[in-house]
Scaffold this motif. Sequence first.
Motif, PDB file in Angstrom:
ATOM      1  N   ASP B 647      -0.751   8.499  -4.927  1.00 19.96           N
ATOM      2  CA  ASP B 647      -1.247   9.826  -5.289  1.00 19.96           C
ATOM      3  C   ASP B 647      -1.115  10.052  -6.787  1.00 19.96           C
ATOM      4  N   ILE B 648      -0.031   9.536  -7.335  1.00 15.14           N
ATOM      5  CA  ILE B 648       0.252   9.799  -8.741  1.00 15.14           C
ATOM      6  C   ILE B 648      -0.551   8.882  -9.647  1.00 15.14           C
ATOM      7  N   THR B 649      -0.610   7.611  -9.296  1.00 15.13           N
ATOM      8  CA  THR B 649      -1.198   6.652 -10.229  1.00 15.13           C
ATOM      9  C   THR B 649      -2.617   6.228  -9.876  1.00 15.13           C
ATOM     10  N   GLY B 650      -2.995   6.333  -8.630  1.00 14.00           N
ATOM     11  CA  GLY B 650      -4.299   5.812  -8.216  1.00 14.00           C
ATOM     12  C   GLY B 650      -4.312   4.305  -8.072  1.00 14.00           C
ATOM     13  N   ASP B 651      -3.144   3.682  -8.131  1.00 15.35           N
ATOM     14  CA  ASP B 651      -3.076   2.227  -8.078  1.00 15.35           C
ATOM     15  C   ASP B 651      -3.096   1.771  -6.612  1.00 15.35           C
ATOM     16  N   VAL B 652      -4.272   1.807  -6.026  1.00 15.82           N
ATOM     17  CA  VAL B 652      -4.378   1.467  -4.603  1.00 15.82           C
ATOM     18  C   VAL B 652      -4.166  -0.032  -4.413  1.00 15.82           C
ATOM     19  N   GLN B 653      -4.401  -0.770  -5.459  1.00 15.59           N
ATOM     20  CA  GLN B 653      -4.258  -2.221  -5.373  1.00 15.59           C
ATOM     21  C   GLN B 653      -2.825  -2.596  -5.003  1.00 15.59           C
ATOM     22  N   SER B 654      -1.882  -2.070  -5.761  1.00 15.56           N
ATOM     23  CA  SER B 654      -0.493  -2.443  -5.515  1.00 15.56           C
ATOM     24  C   SER B 654      -0.026  -1.952  -4.159  1.00 15.56           C
ATOM     25  N   THR B 655      -0.419  -0.716  -3.815  1.00 15.67           N
ATOM     26  CA  THR B 655       0.053  -0.215  -2.528  1.00 15.67           C
ATOM     27  C   THR B 655      -0.550  -1.036  -1.391  1.00 15.67           C
ATOM     28  N   ALA B 656      -1.824  -1.387  -1.519  1.00 12.18           N
ATOM     29  CA  ALA B 656      -2.437  -2.188  -0.465  1.00 12.18           C
ATOM     30  C   ALA B 656      -1.770  -3.548  -0.388  1.00 12.18           C
ATOM     31  N   LEU B 657      -1.547  -4.157  -1.532  1.00 11.77           N
ATOM     32  CA  LEU B 657      -0.975  -5.495  -1.538  1.00 11.77           C
ATOM     33  C   LEU B 657       0.464  -5.481  -1.038  1.00 11.77           C
ATOM     34  N   VAL B 658       1.243  -4.525  -1.520  1.00 15.17           N
ATOM     35  CA  VAL B 658       2.637  -4.470  -1.075  1.00 15.17           C
ATOM     36  C   VAL B 658       2.678  -4.211   0.423  1.00 15.17           C
ATOM     37  N   SER B 659       1.830  -3.305   0.880  1.00 13.38           N
ATOM     38  CA  SER B 659       1.884  -2.984   2.304  1.00 13.38           C
ATOM     39  C   SER B 659       1.480  -4.193   3.131  1.00 13.38           C
ATOM     40  N   VAL B 660       0.494  -4.936   2.662  1.00 15.51           N
ATOM     41  CA  VAL B 660       0.055  -6.086   3.446  1.00 15.51           C
ATOM     42  C   VAL B 660       1.091  -7.208   3.379  1.00 15.51           C
ATOM     43  N   ARG B 661       1.671  -7.397   2.220  1.00 19.59           N
ATOM     44  CA  ARG B 661       2.610  -8.499   2.075  1.00 19.59           C
ATOM     45  C   ARG B 661       3.945  -8.204   2.709  1.00 19.59           C
ATOM     46  N   ALA B 662       4.379  -6.961   2.657  1.00 20.53           N
ATOM     47  CA  ALA B 662       5.762  -6.701   3.008  1.00 20.53           C
ATOM     48  C   ALA B 662       5.955  -5.892   4.279  1.00 20.53           C
ATOM     49  N   PHE B 663       4.936  -5.206   4.713  1.00 16.71           N
ATOM     50  CA  PHE B 663       5.159  -4.296   5.837  1.00 16.71           C
ATOM     51  C   PHE B 663       4.731  -4.940   7.142  1.00 16.71           C
ATOM     52  N   GLY B 664       5.451  -4.581   8.186  1.00 21.30           N
ATOM     53  CA  GLY B 664       5.195  -5.173   9.483  1.00 21.30           C
ATOM     54  C   GLY B 664       3.852  -4.749  10.042  1.00 21.30           C
ATOM     55  N   ALA B 665       3.395  -5.519  11.010  1.00 18.22           N
ATOM     56  CA  ALA B 665       2.077  -5.258  11.584  1.00 18.22           C
ATOM     57  C   ALA B 665       2.009  -3.866  12.203  1.00 18.22           C
ATOM     58  N   ASP B 666       3.167  -3.375  12.681  1.00 18.60           N
ATOM     59  CA  ASP B 666       3.151  -2.075  13.344  1.00 18.60           C
ATOM     60  C   ASP B 666       2.826  -0.943  12.376  1.00 18.60           C
ATOM     61  N   LEU B 667       3.096  -1.159  11.084  1.00 19.08           N
ATOM     62  CA  LEU B 667       2.830  -0.092  10.121  1.00 19.08           C
ATOM     63  C   LEU B 667       1.475  -0.246   9.438  1.00 19.08           C
ATOM     64  N   LEU B 668       0.830  -1.366   9.721  1.00 20.76           N
ATOM     65  CA  LEU B 668      -0.438  -1.610   9.018  1.00 20.76           C
ATOM     66  C   LEU B 668      -1.476  -0.554   9.355  1.00 20.76           C
ATOM     67  N   GLN B 669      -1.338   0.027  10.529  1.00 21.61           N
ATOM     68  CA  GLN B 669      -2.262   1.088  10.906  1.00 21.61           C
ATOM     69  C   GLN B 669      -2.245   2.206   9.870  1.00 21.61           C
ATOM     70  N   GLU B 670      -1.030   2.503   9.400  1.00 15.88           N
ATOM     71  CA  GLU B 670      -0.864   3.597   8.431  1.00 15.88           C
ATOM     72  C   GLU B 670      -1.540   3.291   7.105  1.00 15.88           C
ATOM     73  N   THR B 671      -1.621   2.016   6.801  1.00 18.57           N
ATOM     74  CA  THR B 671      -2.083   1.655   5.470  1.00 18.57           C
ATOM     75  C   THR B 671      -3.530   1.184   5.492  1.00 18.57           C
ATOM     76  N   GLN B 672      -4.177   1.368   6.614  1.00 15.75           N
ATOM     77  CA  GLN B 672      -5.555   0.922   6.772  1.00 15.75           C
ATOM     78  C   GLN B 672      -6.463   1.469   5.662  1.00 15.75           C
ATOM     79  N   ASP B 673      -6.236   2.730   5.306  1.00 12.98           N
ATOM     80  CA  ASP B 673      -7.025   3.354   4.251  1.00 12.98           C
ATOM     81  C   ASP B 673      -6.926   2.594   2.940  1.00 12.98           C
ATOM     82  N   TRP B 674      -5.705   2.202   2.627  1.00 12.54           N
ATOM     83  CA  TRP B 674      -5.496   1.523   1.348  1.00 12.54           C
ATOM     84  C   TRP B 674      -6.208   0.180   1.360  1.00 12.54           C
ATOM     85  N   VAL B 675      -6.053  -0.520   2.476  1.00 12.72           N
ATOM     86  CA  VAL B 675      -6.653  -1.847   2.574  1.00 12.72           C
ATOM     87  C   VAL B 675      -8.171  -1.735   2.456  1.00 12.72           C
ATOM     88  N   LEU B 676      -8.720  -0.769   3.181  1.00 14.36           N
ATOM     89  CA  LEU B 676     -10.174  -0.587   3.118  1.00 14.36           C
ATOM     90  C   LEU B 676     -10.633  -0.206   1.716  1.00 14.36           C
TER      91      LEU B 676
END
Lengths: 391, 838
Positions: B647-676
């Motif tokens: 929200d603060i930086t607009g850096d969707v790249q890092s959030t998408a990458l961190v979420s995909v690399r580090a977060f479990g599959a169960d939370l990927l649903q939450e981050t679908q927006d970022w990935v897309l």
Amino acid sequence: MFEAAEINAEHKDLIHDVAYDFYGNRMATCSSDQYVKVWDQIGNEKWTLTSSWKAHSGSVWKVTWAHPEFGQVLATCSFDRTAAVWEEIIGETPGPGERGTRHWVRRTNLVDSRTSVTDVKFGPKCLGLQLATCSADGIIRIYEAPDVMNLSQWTLQHEITCKLSCSCLSWNPSLTNNHPQMIAVGSDDNTAQTGKVFIFEYSENSRRWMKIETIITIMEPVHDISFAPNLGRSYHILAVATKDVKIINLTPIKDNSSIQSGLTKLDVQTVAQFTDHTCTVWRASWNVTGTVLATSGDDGCVRMFKMNYINSWKPVTVLKGDGAVIPNDAHRGSIASSTGVLTPPITQTASYNDSGSMVRNGVNYTLKPTNCPQHIPPRLFKRIRQSFNSI
Amino acid sequence: MSGRLEVIWTPVHDKFITWGSDFSLYQVENIREGFSAGCRMSSSTGANLLASTPSTYFAKCVDVYPQSDKDILLAIGYTNGRIILTTFGPTIYDSQGIPKKELFPRYPRQCNAVAWNPIDVNKIIGGLDKHRSEHSVLLWDVVRGSSNYESSNNRNADHPRPISEYGLSETTYSLAWFQNNSKLVAAGMSLKNIKLIDFRDTTKAATSTLTKAVYGVCVDPHNDHYLASFHDSQIYVWDVRNFEKSMVCLTQPKSLMKISWCPTKHNLLGALHKESSLIHLYDIQQSAVANEDFEPSVLDRTVVPGSSKNLTSFSWHETDENRLLTIASNGSLIDYTVFESITLNYAANFNMVWTYGRKTMKCINKSNELFANLDDVSYRMMERAKNGYGLKDELYKNGELVDDDAALANVWNWLYYSEKLVADGTVKNTNSKHPGVRDVLKLDANATKSEAHSTTWLDLPATNNLGVIKQYNHEDRDCALNLCGWHMDTEKFLKFLDRLAEKNAHSRAAALAVFNLRLRTAIDILHKSPDRNLNVVAMALAGFTDDKNSMWRQFCSNPKVKMSDPYLRAMFAFLTAENANYDNVLNENEISVDDRVAFACTFLSDSKLNEYLKSLTTKMISEGNLDGMLLTGNNMDGIRLLQRYLDITGDVQSTALVSVRAFGADLLQETQDWVLSYTNLLDTWQLWHERALFDVMFQAQRPNDKPRQQVFVSCKFCGKSISAYMHGLNRGRGTFSRMGVTANKMKMSACPHCRKPLTRCVICLMHIGTTTGVQDNGDTEANKLVDFSNWFTWCQTCRHGGHSSHIINWFREHSECPVTACTCRCFSVDTISANPTK
């Protein structure tokens, strides 16, 4: 110093709109001379005119590209009370060994409006091929091409009456179905002392578009309105070009009443307001991440504003119309705006009111997300699927 | 009338005339080019007075000779009805005897309007007040009149007679010639009608319309069909083809002073109100749709030339686009250009375009230094994506790619580090790959599980080592400390401090040493520092004593002793802390979160620790501070933290990458927006390879969710699937597996079900599956069924196809399908391929 490249637009009258395609490699312009022109960037520098045709019998106000997965498709709207959808096709080959010329054919002419059609925009691609138009008599129309293969068939899905003359609209470009579809509409009416920006949302429950918000802090005529790319943010950013540049955050509030009604409640916050353009602001356009806003206004300048931190916007660049940078002016701007930022943001919490009356037309068609592999455009995918049966 | 100031551009490009009590000719100067005297009209232009002519009578109206290309000739209409031709000083007209020539009616009365014919330039028309025995519209010929005057000095020439006249006992208020017809004039007459007077035959009844709007009649310079006039507060626009009814009536809030069509823009009418400093512009749009009669629309626009006083008149420049000159009641002039409304657009690939003037566009692209100066996240994201950010197998290498952003680099390093700790078993009892400190501690508000034990300074002699310090121990706390990077093992810890000292982080090393109760080590570190100030601090530290009443303590705990280095501040805060109250250390926001958390894990009791971590987590999340990942780990709080960061930086790249690399599959649903959003960004930047690599990585996180087959091949005779069969072959199973074993290259040219031949390549006419004569080396392609040149490809539209290499060769020279009688222009179907940008 840098140089802005100059393109001779070859239009005979004022250019009203210029639109880039999804990648930024193609450009379409439209003008009061009733022509639409398409430009392609060959190599990395030069823009070449590749098509030019008389599109309407009145000034062409706006031109917009569809997502490339639907093909090379443009939509235009005009003072002649119509909106049109155009597709690029390859003409007859003039001789052996030569490439056929590309040209644009009118796929459909949307003639429902009784007044000048002031804006036209394609919906986000996750909704399929949808098109919203708004007109000077204050009616917003949502069209849909049920078959993306057939661009000549469009059904008028919804008609939303807005009471005030509409000048511009913007779809919320959210990429997923997590957010309900949302459209912001601006009015250039200068008589009524009411809010001039309206937010509509498609309600899945009632299958109608409902007005969920009127931004009452904007009473001046609105010339342009633009949602920033959402980019997964938890809020939406809306730029409004009126007598100044306004940046508005729309944060969906999840509470019981909004869940019950099925309509989003929005927290509306004006986070920035720049009067740098002195009188009238004409256009506002976002960069790809929604972190830089470019605006143009009556002072003949293009100004850019950047988000440094959440809700903190600063003017960063001022370009004169001929491309010259005004360095001192940028500095002055930042001082002017820092006082602007200091003023407490005007907050209002939305309450739903049912003043927008909506009519639903056409077939009962609900959009289901196409269940196809992620990166194959549905249109292409259909073709692939069919193709192997025939070879 | 004389008090009112008027301004008119002359046909000479940079000269204009003002008139009130006298006539003045001005020359426009560029201020930059040594402009000194005269009046300033805009930021770049000023005006110099060239000449001035006092008017003998009260001038009523004026028109400039339209063919004045060097010298200015004016026709001035006076209150006594005379029209006097005037010049400024000697001119080329002198030889023709034109200057000072007077044209006057038989009966003197006020002259209301004067107008030169724009085509037949020697003709001039005057409009006069009513007289019962004389016409009020008089047409004169200047040259013929003058020749008469010179040839015969008779009485006739003294009183040159008009060549034509019209309007007996009528009043003429305003006059305007049509642009393309030298015989036709529009006249506003007698407060009741506008007449179109045709001088070819003045006896014929003139076309007219009944209206009170007889003032300021003017003809659209681009279209002879349109006339505008006004009356009081209403502007009327007329179409002479349909003259009975006005085309548009614009009701104004105030009464009008002047209206004028813009000569450089079609259908643009400027209007000035009384007691106003604004110019109103009306863009009158008319369009005929299928001969339908429909209301033209008017776009209203107001411009502020920026005069402090009310304007009295304005004048459009004949040739300069949208340039106008205004004059105010105090005589101040403003040279103003009405900017065409600029439209602009900002492309995904950083191109920006805007319109400049009416017919040109300006564009800048991403190589422009403007964008480098902007330092926008979008540009950084694209550069990072090109460098393979987020795709590196080793997590810390991704951090190296973002070393311009310390917090971000830190996240990747921590992810790497925490994963290693989990993998080598240092951090136990956790299911997640990157557990946060709060996960590891498993604290809850009520239970106390850590044991407190008192300890003394490790390396101090007993003399100044009076007190004890309470520390808390638990194996979970050890895990947490590990995550914070505080090594438990003495040897490792000392090495770590050495490394910090090498990196010139002496104060941090010293503070960590003190927090680990190694005061002597801390003093050594500070002593070795090249920074003089730190050497002094070492001395101060050496005087440490536990005695609560010692001078050292009193001095050091004095709040007025300010140190700029946060670690030194924290160190002394710790040393002078009373009753285990370490708030000054814990709330020292400038020291790293890791150190604060580790400190808390060492010295705080369970309940206090829980409270502290909770509030710190909340704070980190609300600030979107990525350091907070240490606390949250890869759980829901981590998502919230990343969301806030986004929200603060607009850096969707890092959030998408961190979420995909580090977060479990169960939370990927939450981050679908970022990935897309991120994949969409990569797509718009045409970084398709990066996108594909990202997708592969993303898919690797969800091994159960196999992507579906995208294309199915079926036999055109029996309709049974061939692809299913090939699929089985590939795996060495299925009915026909034996075929795959015998040859390293598949050969299958017939349907496995009905044994009918498969389709042919349209170029070589071989069935698909038949190998072409060209043999490749085989080694590199050993794992593939067929190498790429022999892949089968087809047109999406006509569905003819063949071997890809053949097809590529064909379309190098052709755009039409190679199949006889098929006219499909296969080549042009896909624009991205047909329109290469690089």
